[in-house]
Scaffold this motif. Structure first.
Motif, PDB file in Angstrom:
ATOM      1  N   UNK A 122       0.726  -1.056  -0.050  1.00  0.00           N
ATOM      2  CA  UNK A 122      -0.023  -0.005  -0.174  1.00  0.00           C
ATOM      3  C   UNK A 122       0.966   1.088   0.187  1.00  0.00           C
ATOM      4  N   UNK A 123       1.861   1.252   0.726  1.00  0.00           N
ATOM      5  CA  UNK A 123       2.822   2.517   1.031  1.00  0.00           C
ATOM      6  C   UNK A 123       3.550   2.713  -0.248  1.00  0.00           C
ATOM      7  N   UNK A 124       4.234   1.708  -0.928  1.00  0.00           N
ATOM      8  CA  UNK A 124       4.558   1.925  -2.159  1.00  0.00           C
ATOM      9  C   UNK A 124       3.861   2.540  -3.356  1.00  0.00           C
ATOM     10  N   UNK A 125       2.564   1.878  -3.227  1.00  0.00           N
ATOM     11  CA  UNK A 125       1.533   2.427  -4.028  1.00  0.00           C
ATOM     12  C   UNK A 125       1.262   3.974  -3.865  1.00  0.00           C
ATOM     13  N   UNK A 346      -3.658   2.289   8.290  1.00  0.00           N
ATOM     14  CA  UNK A 346      -4.016   2.789   6.738  1.00  0.00           C
ATOM     15  C   UNK A 346      -5.264   2.218   6.161  1.00  0.00           C
ATOM     16  N   UNK A 347      -5.964   0.976   6.930  1.00  0.00           N
ATOM     17  CA  UNK A 347      -7.032   0.452   6.810  1.00  0.00           C
ATOM     18  C   UNK A 347      -8.211   1.300   7.264  1.00  0.00           C
ATOM     19  N   UNK A 348      -7.895   2.062   8.275  1.00  0.00           N
ATOM     20  CA  UNK A 348      -8.993   2.785   9.098  1.00  0.00           C
ATOM     21  C   UNK A 348      -9.185   4.154   8.355  1.00  0.00           C
ATOM     22  N   UNK A 349      -8.194   4.773   7.732  1.00  0.00           N
ATOM     23  CA  UNK A 349      -8.138   5.858   6.973  1.00  0.00           C
ATOM     24  C   UNK A 349      -8.555   5.793   5.658  1.00  0.00           C
ATOM     25  N   UNK A 350      -8.207   4.769   5.025  1.00  0.00           N
ATOM     26  CA  UNK A 350      -8.433   4.862   3.401  1.00  0.00           C
ATOM     27  C   UNK A 350      -7.763   6.069   2.796  1.00  0.00           C
ATOM     28  N   UNK A 351      -7.714   6.046   1.609  1.00  0.00           N
ATOM     29  CA  UNK A 351      -7.103   7.192   0.737  1.00  0.00           C
ATOM     30  C   UNK A 351      -7.721   8.501   1.100  1.00  0.00           C
TER      31      UNK A 351
END
Length: 460
Positions: A122-125, A346-351
């Motif tokens: 996810x972070x690389x993306x 990250x999952x709790x925030x989303x983009x």
């Protein structure tokens, strides 16, 4: 109180008690003084008893004597360093992971390893790094920098005809080129990998604290070039794209220390300052800073993961030959599954949530700088991200006294700083819990502290 005889039931009971006390601590932080009350610390400094205490007694002692002695960095009025808080999902994940007690590799923690690997992807993306990039979690930026600088060292030496297995004895000399304002953790990392920090060829910075690409010395294939995404005082980003072009032309290795600032790359309104970031060879980012995951959660990322593995891999007769362990990419062999907390964050925030939180740091920092300028303070730089350096050019000696006064008041906390020959203090906006009201309270505390200091000087 009845203590269950089943070992795991006893553990669950203690776990529930610890969680309750932790929740009590968090709910009291909003109106508590930010600085630590150390009066109860002697109660913790006791002789080891002959007979052990019950879990409840241990936890009660820790809460009663230890909780007041913490700095309220989890709340919204802490602006010292770039620490951030812990997002609710990430904090809850830490509690859950403590119960699971998994070691982070595929044999002893398959589910947590899946979470870590997903978080890295996810972070690389999010940072728009090259698809072949690999990475692993570390305790923080220092170890992440050390991991990647060791990889850079080994890779360059191998290209110069000196294989990894020979170490540094008889190795060709390497050059290290870095910003004059490179962060201290990078200097420590250089010492730890045997290159030292006194050999650095320092590149001047501009009036914002950015490395001047036009002042780079002639580079060659023996050079490790160190850039930073986020000046520790001003938040400014080095012109990484221009630096990367010079490195690629010379065959030099470009490493980017972006412990807190690299997250700006994930925000469309901020990413232009990091144009060309993808051209670097390695990057460091911390999840516990801007992302607000719990400690420890540094991340070492490399566009040459095979080189990273060649420098860091560990082997033993009892390990499967293809075991996908983080120990193959970082110095540690066994460790907690810290990346699973970043997964939860990250999952709790989303983009959208990530964008709003990070952009919010920038907007609050801008609001803070404007408010202090209106009160007669000087912020001698643009607000690039979330850092604000503040001074009083006509009376910089007041800054240390103002800092001490605010710290002692308990209303907020930040630290003194010096930047480009100026004395002042530095304010970091990096906590998801910081509100506009907290910014207003901070400004009011600073203004009140200045009045108190000036009045005390007048009386003296």
């Amino acid at each position: 109180m009845t203590i269950p005889s089943d070992p795991l039931a006893r553990q669950a009971q203690a776990f529930a008690q610890g969680a309750k006390l932790g929740a009590d601590h968090l709910t009291a932080l909003t109106n508590r003084q930010v600085n630590a009350d150390t009066a109860q610390l002697p109660a913790l400094d006791i002789a080891l008893p002959q007979s052990g205490h019950s879990p409840n007694d241990v936890l009660s002692l820790m809460q009663d004597a230890g909780s007041p002695g913490t700095v309220a960095s989890a709340a919204g009025r802490y602006f010292g360093y770039v620490i951030g808080g812990a997002l609710p999902a990430a904090s809850g994940a830490r509690a859950l992971l403590s119960a699971w007690d998994q070691c982070a590799n595929a044999d002893t923690g398959p589910s947590v390893m899946q979470m870590e690997q997903t978080a890295v992807r996810w972070i690389i993306d999010l940072l728009n790094l090259p698809a072949q990039t690999g990475g692993a979690f570390t305790t923080g930026a220092t170890v992440a920098n050390m991991t990647l600088l060791a990889t850079a060292r080994d890779t360059l030496l191998a290209c110069l005809g000196h294989p990894r297995g020979k170490g540094l004895l008889g190795a060709p000399a390497l050059r290290v080129v870095a910003s004059a304002e490179i962060h201290a953790t990078v200097l420590k990392s250089l010492r730890l990998i045997g290159l030292g920090s006194e050999i650095i060829e320092r590149v001047p910075t501009d009036t914002q604290g950015r490395m001047r690409a036009d002042k780079l010395p002639p580079l060659d294939a023996s050079c490790i070039v160190l850039a930073q995404a986020g000046n520790v005082c001003t938040g400014a980003f080095d012109p990484i794209g221009n630096i990367a072009d010079a490195c690629q032309a010379a065959g030099a290795w470009l490493h980017v220390d972006g412990a807190f600032g690299l997250w700006a790359r994930a925000v469309p309104d901020l990413t232009n300052a990091l144009t060309g970031l993808e051209k670097a060879d390695s990057w460091v980012v911390d999840a516990h800073k801007t992302l607000n995951a719990p400690y420890d959660s540094g991340l070492a990322l490399c566009r040459h993961p095979e080189e990273m593995r060649a420098s860091m891999a560990i082997g033993a007769a009892y390990l499967p030959p293809t075991d996908p362990s983080p120990a193959d990419l970082t110095p540690e062999f066994s460790r907690a599954a810290r990346g699973a907390e970043t997964y939860a964050a990250l999952l709790s925030l989303g983009r959208e949530g990530l964008n709003d939180m990070i952009l919010g740091f920038h907007n609050k920092a801008t609001r803070l700088a404007d408010a202090l300028r209106n009160e007669g303070f000087t912020v001698p730089h643009d607000v690039h991200f979330n850092q604000v350096f503040v001074t009083l050019p006509d009376s910089p000696e007041l800054c240390a006294a103002i800092t001490a006064e605010v710290q002692a008041s308990g209303e907020a906390w930040f630290g003194g700083a010096a930047w480009q020959g100026q004395s002042g203090f530095r304010l970091s906006v990096s906590n998801w819990a910081t509100s506009d009201a907290d910014i207003d309270r901070l400004v009011a505390a600073i203004v009140k502290a200045r009045e108190t200091v000036l009045n005390s000087q007048a009386v003296a």
